[in-house]
Design a protein around this motif. Structure first.
Motif, PDB file in Angstrom:
ATOM      1  N   LEU A 160      30.401  51.432  37.236  1.00 42.39           N
ATOM      2  CA  LEU A 160      31.075  51.031  36.011  1.00 42.39           C
ATOM      3  C   LEU A 160      31.420  49.548  36.137  1.00 42.39           C
ATOM      4  O   LEU A 160      32.086  49.144  37.092  1.00 42.39           O
ATOM      5  CB  LEU A 160      32.354  51.841  35.815  1.00 42.39           C
ATOM      6  CG  LEU A 160      33.280  51.362  34.707  1.00 42.39           C
ATOM      7  CD1 LEU A 160      32.701  51.728  33.348  1.00 42.39           C
ATOM      8  CD2 LEU A 160      34.656  51.961  34.881  1.00 42.39           C
ATOM      9  N   MET A 161      30.955  48.746  35.199  1.00 38.90           N
ATOM     10  CA  MET A 161      31.205  47.308  35.261  1.00 38.90           C
ATOM     11  C   MET A 161      32.297  46.869  34.287  1.00 38.90           C
ATOM     12  O   MET A 161      33.062  45.965  34.568  1.00 38.90           O
ATOM     13  CB  MET A 161      29.919  46.532  34.964  1.00 38.90           C
ATOM     14  CG  MET A 161      28.792  46.800  35.946  1.00 38.90           C
ATOM     15  SD  MET A 161      29.169  46.274  37.623  1.00 38.90           S
ATOM     16  CE  MET A 161      29.115  44.505  37.439  1.00 38.90           C
TER      17      MET A 161
ATOM     18  N   LEU B   7      38.833  47.093  30.354  1.00 38.45           N
ATOM     19  CA  LEU B   7      38.853  47.286  31.800  1.00 38.45           C
ATOM     20  C   LEU B   7      37.550  46.695  32.326  1.00 38.45           C
ATOM     21  O   LEU B   7      36.498  46.900  31.732  1.00 38.45           O
ATOM     22  CB  LEU B   7      38.912  48.788  32.128  1.00 38.45           C
ATOM     23  CG  LEU B   7      38.771  49.128  33.613  1.00 38.45           C
ATOM     24  CD1 LEU B   7      39.744  50.238  33.978  1.00 38.45           C
ATOM     25  CD2 LEU B   7      37.363  49.556  33.950  1.00 38.45           C
ATOM     26  N   TRP B   8      37.633  45.947  33.418  1.00 46.31           N
ATOM     27  CA  TRP B   8      36.418  45.408  34.011  1.00 46.31           C
ATOM     28  C   TRP B   8      36.573  45.346  35.524  1.00 46.31           C
ATOM     29  O   TRP B   8      37.665  45.188  36.049  1.00 46.31           O
ATOM     30  CB  TRP B   8      36.046  44.045  33.432  1.00 46.31           C
ATOM     31  CG  TRP B   8      37.046  42.968  33.679  1.00 46.31           C
ATOM     32  CD1 TRP B   8      37.038  42.053  34.683  1.00 46.31           C
ATOM     33  CD2 TRP B   8      38.219  42.686  32.907  1.00 46.31           C
ATOM     34  NE1 TRP B   8      38.129  41.225  34.588  1.00 46.31           N
ATOM     35  CE2 TRP B   8      38.877  41.604  33.499  1.00 46.31           C
ATOM     36  CE3 TRP B   8      38.785  43.262  31.764  1.00 46.31           C
ATOM     37  CZ2 TRP B   8      40.048  41.072  33.002  1.00 46.31           C
ATOM     38  CZ3 TRP B   8      39.958  42.734  31.274  1.00 46.31           C
ATOM     39  CH2 TRP B   8      40.570  41.656  31.895  1.00 46.31           C
ATOM     40  N   GLY B   9      35.439  45.521  36.178  1.00 47.45           N
ATOM     41  CA  GLY B   9      35.412  45.421  37.631  1.00 47.45           C
ATOM     42  C   GLY B   9      35.186  43.980  38.035  1.00 47.45           C
ATOM     43  O   GLY B   9      34.348  43.290  37.450  1.00 47.45           O
ATOM     44  N   THR B  10      35.953  43.506  39.012  1.00 46.85           N
ATOM     45  CA  THR B  10      35.759  42.137  39.492  1.00 46.85           C
ATOM     46  C   THR B  10      35.073  42.134  40.849  1.00 46.85           C
ATOM     47  O   THR B  10      34.590  41.092  41.281  1.00 46.85           O
ATOM     48  CB  THR B  10      37.103  41.377  39.574  1.00 46.85           C
ATOM     49  OG1 THR B  10      38.009  42.100  40.398  1.00 46.85           O
ATOM     50  CG2 THR B  10      37.710  41.217  38.195  1.00 46.85           C
TER      51      THR B  10
ATOM     52  N   ALA C 261      33.394  49.980  41.268  1.00 42.71           N
ATOM     53  CA  ALA C 261      34.284  48.821  41.289  1.00 42.71           C
ATOM     54  C   ALA C 261      35.480  49.170  42.155  1.00 42.71           C
ATOM     55  O   ALA C 261      36.113  50.194  41.959  1.00 42.71           O
ATOM     56  CB  ALA C 261      34.730  48.472  39.873  1.00 42.71           C
ATOM     57  N   ASN C 262      35.758  48.334  43.144  1.00 47.05           N
ATOM     58  CA  ASN C 262      36.942  48.594  43.968  1.00 47.05           C
ATOM     59  C   ASN C 262      38.101  47.668  43.582  1.00 47.05           C
ATOM     60  O   ASN C 262      39.222  47.898  43.995  1.00 47.05           O
ATOM     61  CB  ASN C 262      36.636  48.512  45.467  1.00 47.05           C
ATOM     62  CG  ASN C 262      36.370  47.109  45.951  1.00 47.05           C
ATOM     63  OD1 ASN C 262      35.618  46.366  45.331  1.00 47.05           O
ATOM     64  ND2 ASN C 262      36.983  46.739  47.051  1.00 47.05           N
ATOM     65  N   VAL C 263      37.825  46.660  42.784  1.00 48.38           N
ATOM     66  CA  VAL C 263      38.888  45.833  42.209  1.00 48.38           C
ATOM     67  C   VAL C 263      38.616  45.778  40.704  1.00 48.38           C
ATOM     68  O   VAL C 263      37.528  45.386  40.277  1.00 48.38           O
ATOM     69  CB  VAL C 263      38.923  44.413  42.806  1.00 48.38           C
ATOM     70  CG1 VAL C 263      40.012  43.577  42.147  1.00 48.38           C
ATOM     71  CG2 VAL C 263      39.130  44.463  44.315  1.00 48.38           C
ATOM     72  N   MET C 264      39.590  46.238  39.917  1.00 47.82           N
ATOM     73  CA  MET C 264      39.459  46.282  38.465  1.00 47.82           C
ATOM     74  C   MET C 264      40.685  45.650  37.830  1.00 47.82           C
ATOM     75  O   MET C 264      41.751  45.615  38.437  1.00 47.82           O
ATOM     76  CB  MET C 264      39.351  47.733  37.984  1.00 47.82           C
ATOM     77  CG  MET C 264      38.116  48.444  38.474  1.00 47.82           C
ATOM     78  SD  MET C 264      38.207  50.213  38.189  1.00 47.82           S
ATOM     79  CE  MET C 264      39.102  50.723  39.653  1.00 47.82           C
TER      80      MET C 264
ATOM     81  N   THR D  49      43.308  48.075  42.775  1.00 52.25           N
ATOM     82  CA  THR D  49      42.457  47.949  43.959  1.00 52.25           C
ATOM     83  C   THR D  49      42.266  49.325  44.582  1.00 52.25           C
ATOM     84  O   THR D  49      43.242  50.023  44.861  1.00 52.25           O
ATOM     85  CB  THR D  49      43.076  47.002  44.996  1.00 52.25           C
ATOM     86  OG1 THR D  49      43.283  45.726  44.381  1.00 52.25           O
ATOM     87  CG2 THR D  49      42.167  46.821  46.196  1.00 52.25           C
ATOM     88  N   VAL D  50      41.008  49.729  44.768  1.00 53.76           N
ATOM     89  CA  VAL D  50      40.670  51.003  45.407  1.00 53.76           C
ATOM     90  C   VAL D  50      40.281  50.694  46.844  1.00 53.76           C
ATOM     91  O   VAL D  50      39.326  49.956  47.085  1.00 53.76           O
ATOM     92  CB  VAL D  50      39.509  51.702  44.675  1.00 53.76           C
ATOM     93  CG1 VAL D  50      39.136  53.004  45.384  1.00 53.76           C
ATOM     94  CG2 VAL D  50      39.856  51.937  43.224  1.00 53.76           C
ATOM     95  N   GLU D  51      41.009  51.237  47.785  1.00 48.37           N
ATOM     96  CA  GLU D  51      40.720  50.980  49.196  1.00 48.37           C
ATOM     97  C   GLU D  51      39.901  52.080  49.847  1.00 48.37           C
ATOM     98  O   GLU D  51      39.157  51.838  50.786  1.00 48.37           O
ATOM     99  CB  GLU D  51      42.024  50.782  49.965  1.00 48.37           C
ATOM    100  CG  GLU D  51      42.765  49.527  49.511  1.00 48.37           C
ATOM    101  CD  GLU D  51      44.070  49.326  50.248  1.00 48.37           C
ATOM    102  OE1 GLU D  51      44.371  50.071  51.175  1.00 48.37           O
ATOM    103  OE2 GLU D  51      44.778  48.374  49.873  1.00 48.37           O
TER     104      GLU D  51
END
Length: 81
Positions: free
Chosen positions: A30-31, A45-48, A59-62, A76-78
């Motif tokens: 998902l971008m 919402l966007w992934g960085t 995306a682990n940082v959105m 942030t998804v760790e």
């Protein structure tokens, strides 16, 4: 394209609400996503950053923004279990 990545754009509709989602064609990650009400974007919402968790790219940082509010929330998804 989002961040130079070719994406599929998928629309999900329920009543007057629509969610438009950009998915990276290569990784399936998902971008970007937008919530639309009566055709107007109200939330984005966007992934960085994207990262591979096991066999899945995501995306682990959105960031999430309510359009026009000037406020953003960073997620942030760790780890994915």
């Amino acid at each position: 394209s989002v961040h130079g990545q070719l994406c599929m754009v998928v629309l999900f509709r329920k009543g007057e609400r629509t969610v438009r989602v950009w998915v990276d064609r290569k990784t399936g990650a998902l971008m970007q996503a937008e919530e639309l009400v009566s055709g107007k974007a109200v939330r984005r919402l966007w992934g960085t950053r994207i990262k591979k968790f096991g066999q899945r790219w995501m995306a682990n940082v959105m960031e999430v923004e309510t359009v026009g509010s000037g406020h953003r929330t960073k997620i942030t998804v760790e780890e994915v279990k």
